[in-house]
Write a protein that holds these residues in place. Structure first.
Motif, short mmCIF file in Angstrom:
data_model
loop_
_atom_site.label_atom_id
_atom_site.label_comp_id
_atom_site.label_asym_id
_atom_site.label_seq_id
_atom_site.Cartn_x
_atom_site.Cartn_y
_atom_site.Cartn_z
N LEU A 9 -6.01 -0.95 4.41
CA LEU A 9 -6.95 -1.57 3.47
C LEU A 9 -6.61 -1.26 2.02
O LEU A 9 -6.77 -2.11 1.15
CB LEU A 9 -8.38 -1.16 3.78
N THR A 10 -6.12 -0.07 1.75
CA THR A 10 -5.79 0.28 0.36
C THR A 10 -4.63 -0.55 -0.19
O THR A 10 -4.53 -0.72 -1.40
CB THR A 10 -5.45 1.78 0.23
N THR A 11 -3.79 -1.11 0.68
CA THR A 11 -2.67 -1.92 0.20
C THR A 11 -3.14 -3.24 -0.39
O THR A 11 -2.43 -3.86 -1.18
CB THR A 11 -1.66 -2.21 1.33
N ILE A 12 -4.33 -3.69 -0.03
CA ILE A 12 -4.86 -4.94 -0.56
C ILE A 12 -5.14 -4.83 -2.05
O ILE A 12 -4.99 -5.79 -2.80
CB ILE A 12 -6.12 -5.36 0.21
N GLU A 13 -5.55 -3.66 -2.51
CA GLU A 13 -5.93 -3.48 -3.91
C GLU A 13 -4.76 -3.16 -4.83
O GLU A 13 -4.94 -3.11 -6.03
CB GLU A 13 -6.98 -2.38 -4.03
N ARG A 14 -3.60 -2.96 -4.30
CA ARG A 14 -2.44 -2.65 -5.14
C ARG A 14 -2.08 -3.85 -6.00
O ARG A 14 -2.02 -4.98 -5.51
CB ARG A 14 -1.25 -2.25 -4.29
N THR A 15 -1.85 -3.59 -7.26
CA THR A 15 -1.48 -4.67 -8.17
C THR A 15 -0.20 -4.29 -8.88
O THR A 15 0.08 -3.11 -9.04
CB THR A 15 -2.58 -4.94 -9.21
N PRO A 16 0.61 -5.16 -9.35
CA PRO A 16 0.43 -6.60 -9.16
C PRO A 16 0.92 -7.04 -7.79
O PRO A 16 1.77 -6.38 -7.19
CB PRO A 16 1.30 -7.20 -10.25
N THR A 17 0.38 -8.11 -7.30
CA THR A 17 0.82 -8.67 -6.03
C THR A 17 0.86 -10.18 -6.15
O THR A 17 0.10 -10.77 -6.90
CB THR A 17 -0.10 -8.22 -4.87
N SER A 18 1.75 -10.78 -5.44
CA SER A 18 1.85 -12.24 -5.48
C SER A 18 0.78 -12.84 -4.57
O SER A 18 0.33 -12.19 -3.62
CB SER A 18 3.23 -12.69 -5.01
N PRO A 19 0.38 -14.07 -4.81
CA PRO A 19 -0.56 -14.73 -3.91
C PRO A 19 -0.04 -14.77 -2.47
O PRO A 19 -0.81 -14.60 -1.52
CB PRO A 19 -0.71 -16.13 -4.50
N ASN A 24 -0.62 -12.89 3.11
CA ASN A 24 -0.10 -12.28 4.33
C ASN A 24 -0.92 -11.07 4.75
O ASN A 24 -1.24 -10.90 5.93
CB ASN A 24 1.36 -11.90 4.16
N LYS A 25 -1.27 -10.22 3.79
CA LYS A 25 -2.06 -9.03 4.10
C LYS A 25 -3.45 -9.41 4.61
O LYS A 25 -3.94 -8.85 5.60
CB LYS A 25 -2.20 -8.14 2.87
N LEU A 26 -4.08 -10.37 3.94
CA LEU A 26 -5.42 -10.79 4.36
C LEU A 26 -5.38 -11.49 5.72
O LEU A 26 -6.27 -11.29 6.55
CB LEU A 26 -6.05 -11.70 3.31
#
Length: 68
Positions: A9-19, A24-26
C-alpha cells in the motif's frame, strides 16, 4: 496477476509516478481484494481535478495466488 499485499500500500503514495504505473498498482490491488468500492468525493469540471476514495479488503488467501 501480481499478488498485492498489505505492505504494498505504501508504494501507491510514492511520487512521482506515471499514470500507467499507478494504474497497474491499483489494478493489482483491486484484483487482489475480496471486495472493493469507489466513492467520487470531488470533481472540478473547470480544472479537471478529481478525488476518488477506494475502499476494500485485501484477500489473505495465499493459495489462490500460488497457482499462477
Amino acid at each position: 496477476m501480481a499478488r498485492f499485499r498489505i505492505h504494498d500500500l505504501t508504494t501507491i503514495e510514492r511520487t512521482p509516478t506515471s499514470p500507467a504505473s499507478l494504474r497497474n498498482k491499483l489494478s493489482d490491488m483491486i484484483l487482489s481484494s475480496v471486495n472493493a468500492r469507489a466513492k467520487v468525493e470531488v470533481i472540478n469540471p473547470e480544472t479537471g481535478e478529481y478525488r476518488i476514495v477506494l475502499q476494500g479488503t485485501l484477500d489473505k488467501d495465499e493459495t489462490k495466488f500460488d497457482e499462477g
